[in-house]
Design a protein around this motif. Structure first.
Motif, PDB file in Angstrom:
ATOM      1  N   LEU A 186       0.844  -1.182   0.000  1.00  0.00           N
ATOM      2  CA  LEU A 186       0.000   0.000   0.000  1.00  0.00           C
ATOM      3  C   LEU A 186       0.882   1.236   0.000  1.00  0.00           C
ATOM      4  O   LEU A 186       2.055   1.181   0.375  1.00  0.00           O
ATOM      5  N   SER A 187       0.344   2.360  -0.385  1.00  0.00           N
ATOM      6  CA  SER A 187       1.096   3.616  -0.365  1.00  0.00           C
ATOM      7  C   SER A 187       0.286   4.673   0.364  1.00  0.00           C
ATOM      8  O   SER A 187      -0.938   4.621   0.419  1.00  0.00           O
ATOM      9  N   PRO A 190       0.922   4.471   7.037  1.00  0.00           N
ATOM     10  CA  PRO A 190       1.935   3.769   7.834  1.00  0.00           C
ATOM     11  C   PRO A 190       1.786   2.254   7.762  1.00  0.00           C
ATOM     12  O   PRO A 190       2.763   1.527   7.873  1.00  0.00           O
ATOM     13  N   GLU A 191       0.549   1.779   7.565  1.00  0.00           N
ATOM     14  CA  GLU A 191       0.331   0.347   7.402  1.00  0.00           C
ATOM     15  C   GLU A 191       0.538   0.007   5.926  1.00  0.00           C
ATOM     16  O   GLU A 191      -0.362   0.089   5.106  1.00  0.00           O
ATOM     17  N   ARG A 192       1.770  -0.393   5.615  1.00  0.00           N
ATOM     18  CA  ARG A 192       2.221  -0.447   4.227  1.00  0.00           C
ATOM     19  C   ARG A 192       1.801  -1.702   3.479  1.00  0.00           C
ATOM     20  O   ARG A 192       2.086  -1.839   2.295  1.00  0.00           O
ATOM     21  N   GLY A 205     -10.544 -13.402   5.782  1.00  0.00           N
ATOM     22  CA  GLY A 205     -10.003 -12.275   6.545  1.00  0.00           C
ATOM     23  C   GLY A 205      -9.162 -11.350   5.708  1.00  0.00           C
ATOM     24  O   GLY A 205      -8.481 -11.779   4.770  1.00  0.00           O
ATOM     25  N   VAL A 206      -9.219 -10.064   6.030  1.00  0.00           N
ATOM     26  CA  VAL A 206      -8.406  -9.032   5.381  1.00  0.00           C
ATOM     27  C   VAL A 206      -7.791  -8.186   6.488  1.00  0.00           C
ATOM     28  O   VAL A 206      -8.482  -7.785   7.436  1.00  0.00           O
ATOM     29  N   GLY A 207      -6.490  -7.911   6.374  1.00  0.00           N
ATOM     30  CA  GLY A 207      -5.837  -7.113   7.405  1.00  0.00           C
ATOM     31  C   GLY A 207      -4.728  -6.252   6.844  1.00  0.00           C
ATOM     32  O   GLY A 207      -4.195  -6.529   5.762  1.00  0.00           O
ATOM     33  N   GLN A 208      -4.398  -5.184   7.564  1.00  0.00           N
ATOM     34  CA  GLN A 208      -3.316  -4.287   7.177  1.00  0.00           C
ATOM     35  C   GLN A 208      -2.293  -4.200   8.302  1.00  0.00           C
ATOM     36  O   GLN A 208      -2.612  -4.408   9.475  1.00  0.00           O
ATOM     37  N   GLY A 209      -1.057  -3.885   7.924  1.00  0.00           N
ATOM     38  CA  GLY A 209       0.003  -3.769   8.919  1.00  0.00           C
ATOM     39  C   GLY A 209       1.222  -3.089   8.348  1.00  0.00           C
ATOM     40  O   GLY A 209       1.353  -2.922   7.137  1.00  0.00           O
ATOM     41  N   GLU A 210       2.137  -2.725   9.247  1.00  0.00           N
ATOM     42  CA  GLU A 210       3.358  -2.036   8.827  1.00  0.00           C
ATOM     43  C   GLU A 210       4.371  -2.998   8.226  1.00  0.00           C
ATOM     44  O   GLU A 210       5.368  -2.582   7.634  1.00  0.00           O
ATOM     45  N   SER A 211       4.120  -4.294   8.367  1.00  0.00           N
ATOM     46  CA  SER A 211       4.960  -5.324   7.754  1.00  0.00           C
ATOM     47  C   SER A 211       4.048  -6.408   7.187  1.00  0.00           C
ATOM     48  O   SER A 211       2.855  -6.478   7.516  1.00  0.00           O
ATOM     49  N   ILE A 212       4.613  -7.252   6.332  1.00  0.00           N
ATOM     50  CA  ILE A 212       3.831  -8.360   5.779  1.00  0.00           C
ATOM     51  C   ILE A 212       3.335  -9.267   6.900  1.00  0.00           C
ATOM     52  O   ILE A 212       2.181  -9.699   6.918  1.00  0.00           O
TER      53      ILE A 212
END
Length: 232
Positions: A186-187, A190-192, A205-212
């Protein structure tokens, strides 16, 4: 790196940081502590990165010692789950923010106020303090109060906050398959990373984070909650 003159502005800043951390300044190598708080953008040659490596090992030892003395009846599996949370980048970043560590960092570029670099710098500070004093005991007041809260939260969670592992065990037991993940970058946030997790081609499930890893954990948590809820 030049020495830190006693009485200088930087000297007083470093003393103030140690006061925040609850660490006595006796025997502290001020040059090492200053290096731990120096970002590579400020000094490409002498910065926090080597000390981060040392601090990472020290924190793992400190966490193991903490768990051994505070949770003596805990299983090895739970020890592993607990320690992974106690030394995780997410918690270390939170601890850094609580102590206002960013106020003392030397950098020549604007750093994200919630970036993973905060965890890295804290590890470097730990490395500098350990190399100065030669003991982990001095670090206990800095970390133990934070760890106590987090350890209780982990032990109260049936998945031990490791939802990737919990989801994998669940799907193997009930479906004889492993979950699969799709991750994309993502761009502008902070949750890339964003991750999707599928079980038998079903998006759960779908999730976002600062790392994979963080994004996959968030997605796995959603999926695990869904599957557990379906059989309750």
């Amino acid at each position: 790196m030049t020495g830190i003159p006693p009485g200088s502005r930087r000297y007083h800043e470093l003393q103030k940081l140690l006061q925040r951390l609850g660490i006595e300044s006796v025997n502290i190598n001020w040059n090492l502590l200053d290096q731990a708080l120096t970002h590579s953008s400020f000094d490409p040659q002498c910065n926090y990165e080597p000390l981060e490596f040392v601090g990472d090992g020290v924190l793992r030892l400190l966490a193991a010692d903490y768990l051994w003395h505070h949770y003596p009846q805990t299983s090895v599996g739970d020890y592993t789950a607990l320690r992974s949370v106690l030394v995780s980048n997410r918690l270390l970043r939170q601890i850094s923010e609580d102590y206002g560590l960013a106020d003392f960092v030397l950098a020549s570029t604007r750093l994200s106020p919630q970036g993973i670099w905060l965890a890295d710098i804290l590890e470097a500070v730990v490395g500098a303090i350990y190399l100065s004093v030669g003991s982990t005991k001095v670090l206990q007041p800095c970390f133990y109060p934070h760890w106590h809260k987090s350890a209780q939260r982990v032990l109260q969670d049936p998945a031990r906050l490791n939802y990737k592992n919990a989801l994998q065990e669940w799907t193997q037991e009930h479906y004889k398959v492993l979950p699969t993940y799709q991750t994309e970058s993502l761009s502008g946030t902070p949750e890339r990373f964003m991750a999707r997790v599928y079980v038998q081609k079903r998006l759960l499930g779908v999730g976002q984070g600062e790392s994979i890893k963080a994004a996959q954990q968030a997605a796995a948590q959603q999926a695990w909650v869904v599957l557990v809820g379906e059989v309750e």
